[in-house]
Every structure is written in C-alpha cells, then in structure tokens.
Design an enzyme around this catalytic site. Structure first.
Site, PDB file in Angstrom:
ATOM      1  N   GLY A 197       0.828  -1.206   0.000  1.00 38.81           N
ATOM      2  CA  GLY A 197       0.000   0.000   0.000  1.00 38.81           C
ATOM      3  C   GLY A 197       0.860   1.253   0.000  1.00 38.81           C
ATOM      4  CG  ASP A 200       2.462 -11.038   5.857  1.00 35.94           C
ATOM      5  OD1 ASP A 200       2.744 -11.293   7.041  1.00 35.94           O
ATOM      6  OD2 ASP A 200       1.348 -10.656   5.482  1.00 35.94           O
TER       7      ASP A 200
HETATM    8  P1  ATP Z   1       1.124  -3.599   5.492  1.00 35.24           P
HETATM    9  O1  ATP Z   1       2.049  -4.616   4.957  1.00 35.24           O
HETATM   10  O2  ATP Z   1       1.231  -3.427   6.928  1.00 35.24           O
HETATM   11  O3  ATP Z   1      -0.287  -3.747   4.995  1.00 35.24           O
HETATM   12  P2  ATP Z   1       1.031  -1.333   3.780  1.00 35.24           P
HETATM   13  O4  ATP Z   1       2.012  -0.307   3.397  1.00 35.24           O
HETATM   14  O5  ATP Z   1       0.485  -2.165   2.664  1.00 35.24           O
HETATM   15  O6  ATP Z   1       1.678  -2.207   4.895  1.00 35.24           O
HETATM   16  P3  ATP Z   1      -1.533  -0.071   4.069  1.00 35.24           P
HETATM   17  O7  ATP Z   1      -2.272   0.339   5.305  1.00 35.24           O
HETATM   18  O8  ATP Z   1      -2.202  -0.983   3.122  1.00 35.24           O
HETATM   19  O9  ATP Z   1      -0.154  -0.654   4.579  1.00 35.24           O
HETATM   20  O10 ATP Z   1      -1.148   1.245   3.265  1.00 35.24           O
HETATM   21  C1  ATP Z   1      -0.330   2.276   3.842  1.00 35.24           C
HETATM   22  C2  ATP Z   1      -0.647   3.616   3.215  1.00 35.24           C
HETATM   23  O11 ATP Z   1      -0.571   3.530   1.781  1.00 35.24           O
HETATM   24  C3  ATP Z   1      -2.030   4.114   3.548  1.00 35.24           C
HETATM   25  O12 ATP Z   1      -1.935   5.476   3.924  1.00 35.24           O
HETATM   26  C4  ATP Z   1      -2.807   3.910   2.276  1.00 35.24           C
HETATM   27  O13 ATP Z   1      -3.812   4.880   2.108  1.00 35.24           O
HETATM   28  C5  ATP Z   1      -1.776   4.029   1.207  1.00 35.24           C
HETATM   29  N1  ATP Z   1      -2.200   3.184   0.067  1.00 35.24           N
HETATM   30  C6  ATP Z   1      -2.662   1.921   0.145  1.00 35.24           C
HETATM   31  N2  ATP Z   1      -2.979   1.433  -1.075  1.00 35.24           N
HETATM   32  C7  ATP Z   1      -2.711   2.426  -1.951  1.00 35.24           C
HETATM   33  C8  ATP Z   1      -2.838   2.567  -3.374  1.00 35.24           C
HETATM   34  N3  ATP Z   1      -3.298   1.559  -4.134  1.00 35.24           N
HETATM   35  N4  ATP Z   1      -2.461   3.731  -3.931  1.00 35.24           N
HETATM   36  C9  ATP Z   1      -2.007   4.739  -3.168  1.00 35.24           C
HETATM   37  N5  ATP Z   1      -1.860   4.676  -1.822  1.00 35.24           N
HETATM   38  C10 ATP Z   1      -2.211   3.553  -1.214  1.00 35.24           C
HETATM   39 MG    MG Z   2      -0.532  -3.965   2.740  1.00 35.14          MG
END
Ligand code: ATP
Ligand code: MG
Length: 440
Positions: free
Chosen positions: A181, A210
């Site tokens: 994300g 993970d």
């Molecule tokens: P984890 O492995 O813990 O899930 P992550 O980085 O995937 O880590 P998320 O909570 O999914 O964690 O996303 C972190 C940030 O990135 C959030 O602020 C979210 O809004 C942003 N984000 C998630 N998906 C997208 C996307 N497709 N495009 C832009 N920003 C995103």
């Molecule tokens: Mg994630």
C-alpha cells in the site's frame, strides 16, 4: 516502438556533482569502488532462459546494482530529506530510520532530515502532529526498540495534498518505509511530482513482515518474525505434549502468503501441520485435515498446528467484507474456526482432547529486529541513501539473488509474492511436518 525496460530506474535529471564520498578516485588509491548505473545483474538466473534469449536475439532483463554513485544529483548542504513509515508494524523499522539518518548525515553531510509523524497522515494539510527533526543524536538508541519512533497509520490521503506538503517543507527526497500500500502511494506521489516538474526523489524501502513483495528475495523483519515465533512454537509443543490428546494451534501472520508460518514450522520442527493461504485444504472427508489430525493423535497423542492468518478463508460460509482504513480485507479468524471445528469433531466421536490456541501476532510484529535483520536494515538504508543522492526516484532497494539492487516501484507492486507449492521451499516444509501434499 522499442519495448520499455521494466527494470529501468528513473532519474530526476543529469548527475554532475562529484560525490563527497572518498571512494575510488582517479589516482586509484582507494579500496572501495563507486558503482556505475551500467553495472547490472541478470534478473533471471536460469541457464535455459539465458540460452533461449540469446538464441532468439532477445535482450536479457537486468537490474541495476545498488551502491554509491560517482556523481550525485543533490547538493548535500542544501538537501532536505524526509522519512515516513506506514502500514502495520514490523521488526527493524527503527533500524532503517536510524541508518537513513546516519547515512545521510555522516556520508553525505545532509543536515536537515524531517521525520513525518503517523504515516501518510502526517503529510496531510490538517496533520495535527509535530514534525520530528532527526539528528544522529536523536536516533542514536532507537534500534533497540521495536515499532516505529515516527508512528504509522493506514488510510488514504490525497496525493496532491501530500505533494503540496513536501513542497511547503522544501523536501528534496522522501523515504517511504512500508508495504505494498505504502509503495503504491509512493509511486502515486512520485508521478504527481513528475507531473508538476518538481525535483523530489521518492524512495521505497519495502516493509512487509509477510515477505510478500514480488521479485525481492526477502524483506526486513521477516527473519525476526520467525525467530520470535520459533520459541513460541516450541512452547506450544510442550503444552500439547503435556496433555493426553493435546492439540496446540499457533496462529502466525501471513495475510496472503504463508512464509512466516512455513519458516517458523521448519525452524522448530515439532510442527505436524502447517496451513498457509496458498494451500487449498478441506477439513472434512477421508483425506481431509480432521481425519489426518485424528490419525496423528492416535499415533502420538499430541499434535502441533501452525496456521497463517490468511489460510482457510474458504472455510467460512461468507467471505469477509470487513476492511481496514486502507481497504485491506480483514480476514476471519481461522485459528478460532480450527479450534471450534476440531473440538466439535472429537466431541462427536466421544474422544477427549485438550486444545490450546495461541495467537502471538502483535508480540511478533512489535519485536525489535534480531541481529541478522539489523544488519540487513542498515544495508538497505545505506543503499537507499546512495540511490536518493544520485537523484534516482520511484525506486525500491531490495535483495535480488542475494545482491542489493534498485528496482522501479512499478515492477514490485503488481502482485504479491507467494509460496510456490511446487517449489523446494514448500516441499521442505512438507518434509519437516510430515503432512501430505494434499488435504482433502
Ligand atoms: P502492510 O504490509 O502493513 O499492509 P502497507 O504499506 O500495505 O503495509 P496499508 O495500510 O495498506 O499498509 O497502506 C499504507 C498507506 O498507503 C495508507 O496510507 C494507504 O492509504 C496508502 N495506500 C494503500 N494502497 C494504496 C494505493 N493503491 N495507492 C495509493 N496509496 C495507497
Ligand atoms: Mg498492505
């Protein structure tokens, strides 16, 4: 039209400023070398694929080696760096922050480093939290602690707002530490920067406990996760073995990929069943999981099960519709389902069993990095700093074939890395547990 190289790393512009690092100089009296952009490693190490590409006259996909560049883009004295951490916790985030600060400060002489509070929320215009100005003094001891000193968050922010904040803070390079994300967010920020013609570099340091980021060998924190899980599995075995027909279920992280569960099971080889999201399995039936468990109990009078949080979601009558703030599906609790179904199964038979269910997820992800991950975090951070100073952008630093490389963010976020059920790793997990290839 010539095909675009999927591994080409973008640059903000031409690099002409000599690096301040005292590495290999023209007179050649230095031990350490700069790395040229043209130094690449082959993406595919299969000889068959190499021969095929050569005979068909195709160019071989290759990836840029990470490392300090002879010429850099930014003037360190005038450079402002920012660091943001998003998503769930993972061991080693503070180590990465520390090494980014130390590398920027001591290698290159970058003096202004802004810690963005609470993830992308800290880049929103209405962010109520103060920015943290990071110095070596302030980060000196943070590697001893799990979590992130900057705080993290989930949930979407408007990309244009975030770029406005970077402009307002006069940020030249943004280091993002997060999972898929976060990396997608970083890519969007990088695109908006490019659209506006700004010269701000965006760097990703993949954080996924993970280990599910595509293409890269392993992500930081992953090793610590099964290092911490290993003694928990050992103790779960003690619990199971200490009761007649004792069953211990340990739920570990792994939303879409079961690397932690399989690694923990192999690191503490007392596990009889490891259930991962990649594996389609059935509970009922002659060859189903419950029958196998029954046989195991008859033979040894105890059993240990390790289950990844994303495993067996097909066993719930309704798919989960619950999402977190970032839109990630919140999985139903497979550990509880297993506990209940195992309990019912043996009750129906009139067999007495003792079931212990252990869920150490939050203890694991908030642990400090182990020694191996600490080294890895430092190396990732230093290479991220070198790439950023050279004006590279929209890239991640990662390990490929055991070498540190720069990859475009776009090349690693298309899909998640999963356990190959026909590969050596999973076969080793099956050999370690003794469970069959198929269950039901
Ligand atoms: P984890 O492995 O813990 O899930 P992550 O980085 O995937 O880590 P998320 O909570 O999914 O964690 O996303 C972190 C940030 O990135 C959030 O602020 C979210 O809004 C942003 N984000 C998630 N998906 C997208 C996307 N497709 N495009 C832009 N920003 C995103
Ligand atoms: Mg994630």
């Amino acid at each position: 039209m010539p095909q675009q190289d999927p591994f080409e790393v973008r640059k903000l512009g031409t690099v002409s400023r000599p690096s301040p690092l005292p590495l290999s100089s023209e007179d050649g009296d230095q031990l350490f070398n700069f790395v040229d952009d043209s130094e690449k490693i082959l993406f595919n190490t299969s000889l068959g694929e190499y021969s095929r590409s050569r005979s068909e006259g195709e160019s071989l996909p290759a990836v840029e080696k990470a490392g300090p560049r002879r010429n850099i883009f930014f003037n360190p004295e005038e450079t402002t760096a920012a660091i943001v951490t998003c998503g769930g916790l993972c061991p080693g985030i503070n180590n990465v922050i520390r090494s980014l600060v130390m590398g920027l400060h001591y290698f290159y002489g970058v003096k202004e480093i802004i810690g963005i509070p609470y993830g992308y929320q800290g880049l929103a215009p209405d962010n109520p939290h103060p920015y943290r100005y990071l110095t070596p003094e302030k980060v000196r001891d943070i590697h001893q602690f799990g979590g992130t000193i900057l705080g993290s968050s989930r949930g979407a922010q408007k990309v244009s707002d975030m770029v406005d904040t970077l402009v307002r803070l006069e940020v030249d390079m943004l280091f993002t530490i997060g999972g898929d994300g976060t990396l997608k967010g970083a890519e969007d920020i990088g695109k908006e920067i490019e659209k506006r013609g700004l010269k701000i570099s965006v760097i990703g340091i993949p954080k996924t406990i993970d280990n599910d980021i595509d293409l890269i060998d392993k992500s930081f924190g992953f090793e610590t996760s099964f290092d911490v899980a290993s003694p928990i599995v050992r103790d779960a075995h003690n619990e199971a073995a200490g009761a007649f027909n004792g069953i211990a279920i340990v739920k570990l992280m792994g939303r879409d990929s079961g690397f932690i569960a399989a690694s923990a099971a192999m690191s503490m080889p007392v596990v009889n069943f490891v259930l991962v999201p990649e594996l389609p399995f059935q509970l009922e039936g002659e060859k189903g999981f419950l029958k196998l468990l029954e046989k195991r109990l008859k033979a040894k009078r105890h059993a240990v099960i390790v289950v990844a949080e994303g495993a067996g979601q097909h066993l719930f009558e309704e798919a989960s519709a619950v999402q977190d703030a970032s839109g990630n599906i919140k999985h139903r609790d497979i550990g509880i389902l297993l506990k209940d179904r195992i309990g019912e199964h043996f009750k129906q038979q009139g067999t007495e069993v003792t079931i212990k269910y252990i869920d150490p997820s939050y203890i694991i992800r908030s642990a400090p990095a182990n020694a191996s991950d600490s080294i890895f975090c430092n190396r990732l951070a230093y290479q991220a700093v070198h790439g950023a100073m050279a004006g590279k952008t929209r890239f991640v630093v990662g390990l490929l074939h055991n070498q540190l490389v720069y990859l475009p963010i776009s090349s690693v976020v298309n899909r998640r890395k999963k356990i190959d059920l026909e590969g050596e790793f999973w076969f080793a997990a099956l050999q370690s547990t003794g469970q069959p290839f198929r269950m039901g």
